[in-house]
Design a protein around this motif. Structure first.
Motif, PDB file in Angstrom:
ATOM      1  N   ILE A 178      18.576  34.741 -15.846  1.00 20.85           N
ATOM      2  CA  ILE A 178      19.020  34.330 -17.179  1.00 20.85           C
ATOM      3  C   ILE A 178      18.934  32.813 -17.325  1.00 20.85           C
ATOM      4  CG2 ILE A 178      21.021  34.190 -18.730  1.00 20.85           C
ATOM      5  CD1 ILE A 178      21.947  36.863 -17.640  1.00 20.85           C
ATOM      6  N   ASN A 179      19.398  32.078 -16.302  1.00 19.76           N
ATOM      7  CA  ASN A 179      19.361  30.612 -16.369  1.00 19.76           C
ATOM      8  C   ASN A 179      17.935  30.084 -16.437  1.00 19.76           C
ATOM      9  OD1 ASN A 179      22.093  29.154 -16.125  1.00 19.76           O
ATOM     10  ND2 ASN A 179      22.316  30.823 -14.650  1.00 19.76           N
ATOM     11  N   ASN A 180      17.038  30.692 -15.684  1.00 21.09           N
ATOM     12  CA  ASN A 180      15.627  30.274 -15.723  1.00 21.09           C
ATOM     13  C   ASN A 180      15.029  30.484 -17.105  1.00 21.09           C
ATOM     14  OD1 ASN A 180      15.629  29.483 -13.041  1.00 21.09           O
ATOM     15  ND2 ASN A 180      14.904  31.466 -12.288  1.00 21.09           N
ATOM     16  N   GLN A 181      15.390  31.600 -17.730  1.00 14.82           N
ATOM     17  CA  GLN A 181      14.870  31.886 -19.069  1.00 14.82           C
ATOM     18  C   GLN A 181      15.405  30.880 -20.088  1.00 14.82           C
ATOM     19  OE1 GLN A 181      12.540  34.048 -19.918  1.00 14.82           O
ATOM     20  NE2 GLN A 181      12.676  33.371 -22.068  1.00 14.82           N
ATOM     21  N   ILE A 182      16.685  30.520 -19.940  1.00 14.37           N
ATOM     22  CA  ILE A 182      17.290  29.530 -20.847  1.00 14.37           C
ATOM     23  C   ILE A 182      16.637  28.164 -20.650  1.00 14.37           C
ATOM     24  CG2 ILE A 182      19.413  28.245 -21.351  1.00 14.37           C
ATOM     25  CD1 ILE A 182      20.974  30.802 -20.691  1.00 14.37           C
ATOM     26  N   ASP A 183      16.423  27.759 -19.376  1.00 18.04           N
ATOM     27  CA  ASP A 183      15.772  26.480 -19.087  1.00 18.04           C
ATOM     28  C   ASP A 183      14.372  26.432 -19.676  1.00 18.04           C
ATOM     29  OD1 ASP A 183      17.986  25.602 -17.711  1.00 18.04           O
ATOM     30  OD2 ASP A 183      17.225  26.202 -15.736  1.00 18.04           O
ATOM     31  N   THR A 184      13.645  27.505 -19.543  1.00 14.68           N
ATOM     32  CA  THR A 184      12.286  27.575 -20.085  1.00 14.68           C
ATOM     33  C   THR A 184      12.282  27.417 -21.601  1.00 14.68           C
ATOM     34  OG1 THR A 184      11.590  29.042 -18.286  1.00 14.68           O
ATOM     35  CG2 THR A 184      10.219  29.014 -20.280  1.00 14.68           C
ATOM     36  N   TYR A 185      13.240  28.082 -22.242  1.00  9.81           N
ATOM     37  CA  TYR A 185      13.353  28.022 -23.699  1.00  9.81           C
ATOM     38  C   TYR A 185      13.641  26.597 -24.168  1.00  9.81           C
ATOM     39  CZ  TYR A 185      15.302  28.924 -28.361  1.00  9.81           C
ATOM     40  OH  TYR A 185      15.570  28.911 -29.712  1.00  9.81           O
ATOM     41  N   PHE A 186      14.606  25.930 -23.520  1.00 10.69           N
ATOM     42  CA  PHE A 186      14.968  24.579 -23.926  1.00 10.69           C
ATOM     43  C   PHE A 186      13.840  23.593 -23.645  1.00 10.69           C
ATOM     44  CE2 PHE A 186      19.285  26.127 -24.347  1.00 10.69           C
ATOM     45  CZ  PHE A 186      19.824  25.300 -25.331  1.00 10.69           C
ATOM     46  N   ASP A 187      13.182  23.720 -22.513  1.00 10.33           N
ATOM     47  CA  ASP A 187      12.069  22.828 -22.189  1.00 10.33           C
ATOM     48  C   ASP A 187      10.952  22.963 -23.218  1.00 10.33           C
ATOM     49  OD1 ASP A 187      13.374  21.906 -19.970  1.00 10.33           O
ATOM     50  OD2 ASP A 187      12.347  23.246 -18.555  1.00 10.33           O
ATOM     51  N   TYR A 188      10.665  24.189 -23.598  1.00  9.09           N
ATOM     52  CA  TYR A 188       9.606  24.441 -24.588  1.00  9.09           C
ATOM     53  C   TYR A 188       9.969  23.815 -25.937  1.00  9.09           C
ATOM     54  CZ  TYR A 188       6.575  27.070 -27.784  1.00  9.09           C
ATOM     55  OH  TYR A 188       5.665  27.420 -28.761  1.00  9.09           O
ATOM     56  N   ALA A 189      11.224  24.010 -26.353  1.00  7.03           N
ATOM     57  CA  ALA A 189      11.659  23.495 -27.657  1.00  7.03           C
ATOM     58  C   ALA A 189      11.724  21.966 -27.662  1.00  7.03           C
ATOM     59  CB  ALA A 189      13.019  24.081 -28.012  1.00  7.03           C
ATOM     60  N   LYS A 190      12.133  21.378 -26.528  1.00  6.53           N
ATOM     61  CA  LYS A 190      12.209  19.920 -26.446  1.00  6.53           C
ATOM     62  C   LYS A 190      10.820  19.298 -26.539  1.00  6.53           C
ATOM     63  CE  LYS A 190      16.276  19.810 -23.382  1.00  6.53           C
ATOM     64  NZ  LYS A 190      16.704  19.547 -21.992  1.00  6.53           N
ATOM     65  N   GLN A 191       9.889  19.863 -25.803  1.00  3.99           N
ATOM     66  CA  GLN A 191       8.534  19.312 -25.778  1.00  3.99           C
ATOM     67  C   GLN A 191       7.886  19.328 -27.162  1.00  3.99           C
ATOM     68  OE1 GLN A 191       6.404  21.523 -22.786  1.00  3.99           O
ATOM     69  NE2 GLN A 191       7.696  20.774 -21.105  1.00  3.99           N
ATOM     70  N   ARG A 192       8.175  20.358 -27.920  1.00  5.42           N
ATOM     71  CA  ARG A 192       7.547  20.504 -29.246  1.00  5.42           C
ATOM     72  C   ARG A 192       8.461  20.059 -30.379  1.00  5.42           C
ATOM     73  NH1 ARG A 192       5.607  23.440 -25.595  1.00  5.42           N
ATOM     74  NH2 ARG A 192       3.442  24.194 -25.559  1.00  5.42           N
ATOM     75  N   LYS A 193       9.656  19.539 -30.009  1.00  2.06           N
ATOM     76  CA  LYS A 193      10.613  19.025 -30.990  1.00  2.06           C
ATOM     77  C   LYS A 193      10.872  20.029 -32.111  1.00  2.06           C
ATOM     78  CE  LYS A 193       9.668  14.170 -30.032  1.00  2.06           C
ATOM     79  NZ  LYS A 193       9.340  12.827 -30.593  1.00  2.06           N
ATOM     80  N   LEU A 194      11.218  21.221 -31.703  1.00  2.71           N
ATOM     81  CA  LEU A 194      11.463  22.303 -32.662  1.00  2.71           C
ATOM     82  C   LEU A 194      12.934  22.283 -33.087  1.00  2.71           C
ATOM     83  CD1 LEU A 194       9.396  25.088 -30.860  1.00  2.71           C
ATOM     84  CD2 LEU A 194       8.667  23.589 -32.720  1.00  2.71           C
ATOM     85  N   LEU A 195      13.256  21.392 -34.010  1.00  2.00           N
ATOM     86  CA  LEU A 195      14.630  21.201 -34.438  1.00  2.00           C
ATOM     87  C   LEU A 195      15.243  22.468 -35.017  1.00  2.00           C
ATOM     88  CD1 LEU A 195      17.092  19.440 -35.039  1.00  2.00           C
ATOM     89  CD2 LEU A 195      15.981  18.737 -37.171  1.00  2.00           C
ATOM     90  N   GLU A 196      14.446  23.249 -35.730  1.00  2.00           N
ATOM     91  CA  GLU A 196      14.986  24.439 -36.384  1.00  2.00           C
ATOM     92  C   GLU A 196      15.551  25.447 -35.387  1.00  2.00           C
ATOM     93  OE1 GLU A 196      10.714  25.209 -35.423  1.00  2.00           O
ATOM     94  OE2 GLU A 196      11.846  23.572 -36.347  1.00  2.00           O
ATOM     95  N   LYS A 197      15.134  25.362 -34.139  1.00  2.00           N
ATOM     96  CA  LYS A 197      15.642  26.291 -33.126  1.00  2.00           C
ATOM     97  C   LYS A 197      17.081  25.964 -32.712  1.00  2.00           C
ATOM     98  CE  LYS A 197      11.398  27.947 -30.934  1.00  2.00           C
ATOM     99  NZ  LYS A 197      11.741  29.354 -31.129  1.00  2.00           N
ATOM    100  N   PHE A 198      17.533  24.750 -33.013  1.00  2.00           N
ATOM    101  CA  PHE A 198      18.861  24.326 -32.569  1.00  2.00           C
ATOM    102  C   PHE A 198      19.842  24.103 -33.713  1.00  2.00           C
ATOM    103  CE2 PHE A 198      15.752  22.892 -29.453  1.00  2.00           C
ATOM    104  CZ  PHE A 198      16.233  23.517 -28.316  1.00  2.00           C
ATOM    105  N   ASN A 199      19.356  24.102 -34.922  1.00  2.00           N
ATOM    106  CA  ASN A 199      20.225  23.856 -36.071  1.00  2.00           C
ATOM    107  C   ASN A 199      20.898  25.152 -36.530  1.00  2.00           C
ATOM    108  OD1 ASN A 199      21.466  22.341 -38.052  1.00  2.00           O
ATOM    109  ND2 ASN A 199      19.784  22.584 -39.500  1.00  2.00           N
ATOM    110  N   LYS A 200      21.576  25.796 -35.585  1.00  2.00           N
ATOM    111  CA  LYS A 200      22.285  27.049 -35.871  1.00  2.00           C
ATOM    112  C   LYS A 200      23.302  27.284 -34.765  1.00  2.00           C
ATOM    113  CE  LYS A 200      18.345  29.517 -33.822  1.00  2.00           C
ATOM    114  NZ  LYS A 200      17.237  30.453 -34.091  1.00  2.00           N
ATOM    115  N   ASP A 201      24.127  28.312 -34.923  1.00  2.00           N
ATOM    116  CA  ASP A 201      25.161  28.605 -33.920  1.00  2.00           C
ATOM    117  C   ASP A 201      24.538  28.884 -32.558  1.00  2.00           C
ATOM    118  OD1 ASP A 201      27.135  28.252 -35.739  1.00  2.00           O
ATOM    119  OD2 ASP A 201      27.498  30.380 -36.108  1.00  2.00           O
ATOM    120  N   SER A 202      25.254  28.487 -31.520  1.00  2.00           N
ATOM    121  CA  SER A 202      24.742  28.637 -30.156  1.00  2.00           C
ATOM    122  C   SER A 202      24.526  30.096 -29.768  1.00  2.00           C
ATOM    123  CB  SER A 202      25.706  27.973 -29.165  1.00  2.00           C
ATOM    124  OG  SER A 202      25.842  26.602 -29.442  1.00  2.00           O
ATOM    125  N   SER A 203      25.324  31.001 -30.314  1.00  2.00           N
ATOM    126  CA  SER A 203      25.143  32.420 -29.997  1.00  2.00           C
ATOM    127  C   SER A 203      23.791  32.922 -30.477  1.00  2.00           C
ATOM    128  CB  SER A 203      26.262  33.257 -30.628  1.00  2.00           C
ATOM    129  OG  SER A 203      26.317  33.049 -32.026  1.00  2.00           O
TER     130      SER A 203
END
Length: 321
Positions: A178-203
């Motif tokens: 689970i942690n590896n999948q979360i790390d992969t998701y965040f790394d991908y979003a950071k690299q591409r600056k996908l703000l819309e992926k984070f402008n919502k509830d953490s759940s």
């Protein structure tokens, strides 16, 4: 200087909230508190800085009115006032989760010739540096929202996952997956600056991040972990909402002001002011002391001394005769 610009900004166009807390201490040691908050009606009703509400120990009275003497837009021009309907003794603490945490302590010590009054108040640190380290470098400048919201959301999800793992004794191998999948998701979003992926509830972010392995998760995984996420999310919303708030504490103590750390003193009124930067990484402490002489007892003592001195002179005169 930054505080000056913040206040001016609040007064003109932004959704800032100015919070004034006035404390009046009476000779008997009891005190009253009045809160005045001015700003956006939505911000006045949220939980980042709550006005006190009636409890078993203290009764409070609140009003919410629109002001008509400002250049602010109508929705930013509201005032909420809350007053203690009875005098308060000793210490009062405000510890509601999701709101600013602080306490006020006022004590009176009685001596024969004077009374001593002490005021202490501590506003808890928001611990931004511990929770969201990437925000700290942007506390004094305008920041790209993506720069701080990503590590903030990552903190919420990672800590919620740790809490969840403790509660269900999650398998180590499965936890790493689970942690590896979360790390992969965040790394991908950071690299591409996908703000819309984070402008919502953490759940919702977590559901999106774990979508590729959703079928392998425990049946009640998202429902159970949401309980932990909501707690961290509430704290996060409080912290970010306080970024635009300004606070001023005023107190009037009986007698002559002694040792204190007030920002200013005028005609016996002690003033402290603070904003988000002051509590982002450290707690904010206020203190003041005063002494009020018991004039009757002092005058009585002087009278007795004078009477005693005159008595001695009279005895000496009689002895000479």
């Amino acid at each position: 200087m930054k505080k000056v610009f913040l206040i001016i900004g609040c007064m003109l166009v932004t959704a800032c909230v100015e919070n004034l807390i006035h404390i009046s201490v009476f000779p008997g040691g009891e005190y009253s508190i009045k809160y005045n908050s001015i700003g956006d009606i939505n911000d006045l009703n949220n939980n980042d800085f709550l006005h006190p509400q009636t409890s078993n120990s203290i009764e409070w009275s609140s009003t919410l009115n629109q002001r008509g003497d400002s250049l602010k837009p109508d929705n930013l021009n509201w005032e909420k006032e809350t007053i203690s309907k009875e005098l308060i003794n000793g210490t009062i603490s405000f510890t509601k989760n999701g709101s600013l945490i602080y306490q006020v302590d006022i004590q009176k010590n009685e001596y024969f010739f004077w009374d001593q009054y002490s005021f202490k108040s501590t506003i808890n640190s928001l611990d931004i540096d511990k929770k969201y380290p990437s925000i700290v470098q942007f506390l004094d400048i305008d920041a790209d929202s993506l720069s701080w919201i990503v590590p903030a959301k990552e903190y919420i999800i990672k800590n919620s996952l740790e809490e969840y793992e403790k509660s269900v004794d999650l398998n180590t191998v499965f936890s790493e997956k689970i942690n590896n999948q979360i790390d992969t998701y965040f790394d991908y979003a950071k690299q591409r600056k996908l703000l819309e992926k984070f402008n919502k509830d953490s759940s919702l972010i977590l559901k999106d991040a774990l979508k590729p392995i959703a079928s392998t998760l425990p049946k009640k995984f998202f429902k159970e972990i949401t309980v932990f996420i909501d707690t961290y999310e509430e704290d996060f919303k409080k912290n970010t909402a306080l970024m635009n708030d300004y606070f001023q504490f005023n107190i009037v103590l009986p007698g002559l002001i002694q040792k204190n750390n007030a920002l200013s003193i005028s005609d016996g009124l002690l003033v402290w002011s603070l904003d988000f930067d002051d509590i982002a990484t450290d707690e904010f402490k206020m203190y003041a002391n005063s002494v009020r002489m018991n004039k009757f007892r002092v005058q009585l003592l002087l009278l007795l001394l004078v009477a005693g001195f005159l008595g001695i002179l009279w005895n000496q005169k009689l002895n000479k005769k």
